[in-house]
Design an enzyme around this catalytic site. Structure first.
Site, PDB file in Angstrom:
ATOM      1  N   CYS A  41       0.836  -1.205   0.000  1.00 44.58           N
ATOM      2  CA  CYS A  41       0.000   0.000   0.000  1.00 44.58           C
ATOM      3  C   CYS A  41       0.873   1.259   0.000  1.00 44.58           C
ATOM      4  O   CYS A  41       1.496   1.546  -1.012  1.00 44.58           O
ATOM      5  CB  CYS A  41      -1.017  -0.046   1.122  1.00 44.58           C
ATOM      6  SG  CYS A  41      -2.510   0.863   0.681  1.00 44.58           S
ATOM      7  N   HIS A  76      -3.686  -5.135   0.258  1.00 42.23           N
ATOM      8  CA  HIS A  76      -3.132  -5.675   1.508  1.00 42.23           C
ATOM      9  C   HIS A  76      -3.195  -7.200   1.494  1.00 42.23           C
ATOM     10  O   HIS A  76      -4.168  -7.776   1.989  1.00 42.23           O
ATOM     11  CB  HIS A  76      -3.925  -5.156   2.705  1.00 42.23           C
ATOM     12  CG  HIS A  76      -3.749  -3.702   2.960  1.00 42.23           C
ATOM     13  ND1 HIS A  76      -2.854  -3.216   3.887  1.00 42.23           N
ATOM     14  CD2 HIS A  76      -4.326  -2.616   2.386  1.00 42.23           C
ATOM     15  CE1 HIS A  76      -2.899  -1.895   3.891  1.00 42.23           C
ATOM     16  NE2 HIS A  76      -3.789  -1.505   2.982  1.00 42.23           N
ATOM     17  N   GLU A  79      -1.675  -9.213   3.310  1.00 44.63           N
ATOM     18  CA  GLU A  79      -1.552  -9.772   4.665  1.00 44.63           C
ATOM     19  C   GLU A  79      -2.903 -10.166   5.262  1.00 44.63           C
ATOM     20  O   GLU A  79      -2.986 -11.084   6.077  1.00 44.63           O
ATOM     21  CB  GLU A  79      -0.823  -8.780   5.594  1.00 44.63           C
ATOM     22  CG  GLU A  79      -1.562  -7.493   5.956  1.00 44.63           C
ATOM     23  CD  GLU A  79      -1.392  -6.354   4.936  1.00 44.63           C
ATOM     24  OE1 GLU A  79      -1.051  -6.637   3.778  1.00 44.63           O
ATOM     25  OE2 GLU A  79      -1.621  -5.188   5.328  1.00 44.63           O
TER      26      GLU A  79
HETATM   27  N1  GLN Z   1      -2.203   6.674   2.622  1.00 43.95           N
HETATM   28  C1  GLN Z   1      -2.237   5.912   1.417  1.00 43.95           C
HETATM   29  C2  GLN Z   1      -3.560   6.036   0.673  1.00 43.95           C
HETATM   30  O1  GLN Z   1      -4.551   6.399   1.232  1.00 43.95           O
HETATM   31  C3  GLN Z   1      -1.903   4.463   1.671  1.00 43.95           C
HETATM   32  C4  GLN Z   1      -2.850   3.759   2.600  1.00 43.95           C
HETATM   33  C5  GLN Z   1      -2.345   2.474   3.153  1.00 43.95           C
HETATM   34  O2  GLN Z   1      -1.143   2.227   3.189  1.00 43.95           O
HETATM   35  N2  GLN Z   1      -3.235   1.641   3.642  1.00 43.95           N
HETATM   36  O3  GLN Z   1      -3.645   5.749  -0.485  1.00 43.95           O
END
Ligand code: GLN
Length: 537
Positions: free
Chosen positions: A385, A511, A513
């Protein structure tokens, strides 16, 4: 195996918080599944936030995201990792959600003429939320974990609601109370009084626990168990010792040895002589406890003082490690502690680097410095992310020469917005539950490292973010060697980036995970660790 009526098991906690109600619930669920039953676990959280999505990880630990896009308590991660079954919106209820529903109904006129009160309106809504899962007819057991500690003002409506449910469900409901048996070093004794008081507090609310699970640092002998049984009105076989163990994955086996599943089945008038199949679980444990190799992974994040902030990532590393018969040592690296000057010293002895998800600008330059180092020094890299977004920014700045490239989350006026807000997101004002959340499809390009890992053309992964790779720059990136190897087939959004001439450099917008379980370790974590093991050799 199927049973006539859904059984409801309520798990409460006493004496202190953090005794591990989530792990006990998940362990019991695992044992029931091993006996052939279908089980789901739900968490009732007593705070007024509608969900934990707006809370800082320091406040709450990781926010776990379900397939259907609920932002939930991290205990749901344990439920999925142990049970290997997805949870949903209905598996996490908060006081905020309960009140929101009741107040909306009041405005619609659903209670016209009535005074809206905690009893019966709030408690009825709580009962409805508990029964929703049973009403699906998909589960033999619904285990409901009640957050907080008995006696807390916040949990009173929940306690009252489940008391009423027990009254209505009669023999189809059961109470498990998790308590602490502290050890007094000075006198060398285990003390049962806090447990007695905790059960008395429950009794004041009209609840008699059927089973007591006693968290302890030392074994409870027969005398102590007899004493607890006598003073807390439970059978001796219903006093279950829960001794401290090295790994949470040992707990189901400990609970089996103590007969937790048996006493639960007995009390619910179900056959407790059925055979258990825990072969896969035991296999996993054997590998976990007897590693043949070791890798050292650096995890760069900004909430590392509270390891719970990255719960699913550290568990996914454990699952994948066991798969390779390998111990994973995690070096937690504070993103703010690295810069271009010390990065070599900080990262050079590691076999791989994972850059964690996150929000906001704190630590971002440290993450970017770390990524530059691993990219240039051929050290396996896994960015998740925000970690993937940082890899894109680093590549733009240092390979494509866009010196001021950034994400518009941090620099809204950047000349090179390589990571930018999605069109749909630009009009959103509310912060709660408005990110790109839940499962989305992703097509994976052939010949890529991720395709090799997944060994399939497409996948579905869970998301939690607002910002995205800016496709205006895609051609430039691909020409220079950073490829978009995962694409959302519907929106064309970039979900995975990779660098070709590198041992393993993968960034994912989703994600992975959240999907890793004991039975199904995630392929990307498996292949990342494989690359780290190769690196070591
Ligand atoms: N802050 C970033 C976004 O909103 C990444 C979010 C995250 O790592 N879950 O795109």
């Amino acid at each position: 195996m199927s049973i006539s009526a859904t059984k409801y098991i309520f798990v409460t906690g006493g004496v202190t918080s953090s005794l591990g109600k989530g792990i006990i619930s998940a362990s019991l669920g695992k044992l029931l599944i091993a006996r052939g039953y279908s089980v789901t676990i739900q968490k009732l959280d007593p705070y007024i936030n509608v969900d934990p999505g707006t809370m800082n990880p320091y406040e709450h630990g990781e926010c776990y995201v379900t397939e259907d896009g609920a932002e939930t308590d991290l205990d749901l991660g344990h439920y999925e990792r142990f049970l290997n079954t997805p949870t949903s919106q209905a598996n996490n209820v908060t006081t905020g959600k309960i009140y929101q529903t009741v107040i909306n109904k009041e405005r619609e006129g659903a209670y016209l003429g009535k005074t809206v009160q905690i009893i019966p309106h709030i408690t009825d809504e709580i009962k409805r939320c508990v029964k929703i899962l049973g009403d699906t007819k998909k589960y033999d057991f619904v285990i409901t974990e009640i957050g907080g500690t008995v006696g807390d003002i916040e949990s009173l409506p929940y306690i009252e609601a489940v008391r009423q449910l027990k009254w209505e469900l009669e023999d189809d409901a059961l109470f498990i109370h998790l308590t602490l048996i502290p050890f007094l070093k000075a006198s060398g004794e285990l003390k049962t009084k806090p447990t007695q008081h905790s059960v008395k507090t429950l009794l004041e609310s009209g609840i008699q626990p059927d089973v007591l699970v006693c968290r302890t640092e030392h074994h409870l002998d027969a005398n102590i168990k007899r004493k607890i049984a006598l003073f807390c009105n439970v059978g001796k076989d219903a006093v279950i010792e829960s001794i401290d163990v090295d790994s949470i994955y040992e707990v189901p086996i400990k609970m089996l040895d103590e007969g937790l599943d048996k006493v639960v089945l007995k009390k619910l008038n179900l056959n407790h002589a059925t055979k258990l199949n825990l072969d896969n679980w035991n296999n996993f444990l054997k590998k976990l406890q007897n590693p043949k190799e070791k890798v050292k992974i650096g995890l760069i994040g900004k909430y590392i003082e509270l390891k719970d902030s990255y719960k699913s990532i550290s568990e996914a590393l454990i699952h994948a490690g066991a798969n390779h018969n390998c111990e994973v040592e995690v070096k937690w690296i504070h993103a703010e502690s690295i810069d271009t000057k010390n990065v070599k010293k900080e990262l050079q002895n590691l076999d791989g680097i994972l850059v964690a998800p996150g929000f906001g600008d704190r630590g971002i330059e440290g993450k970017i410095a770390g990524i530059k180092y691993v990219r240039e020094n051929s050290i396996p890299f896994f960015g998740i992310c925000l970690g993937m977004q940082c890899a894109v920014i680093e590549f733009a700045r240092n390979v494509l020469g866009m010196k001021t490239a950034h994400t518009t989350e941090i620099d809204s006026k950047t000349k090179f917005p390589v990571i930018d807000l999605m069109q749909e997101q630009t009009k959103i004002i509310n912060k709660g539950g408005t990110m790109r959340l839940g499962e989305y499809p992703c097509d994976i390009k052939s010949g890529s490292k991720t395709r090799k890992a997944y060994n399939q053309k497409a996948t579905k992964e869970r998301h939690r973010h607002r910002y995205e790779f800016n496709n205006t720059y895609l051609e430039k990136f691909e020409k220079a060697g950073m490829n978009a190897t995962g694409i959302n087939p519907k929106s064309n959004l970039v979900e995975i980036v990779e660098i070709n001439n590198h041992p393993w450099f993968v960034g994912v917008q989703f994600h992975p995970e959240y999907k890793s379980t004991v039975s199904n370790p995630h392929p990307l974590f498996i292949h990342f660790l494989k690359a780290c093991l190769n690196q070591k050799k």
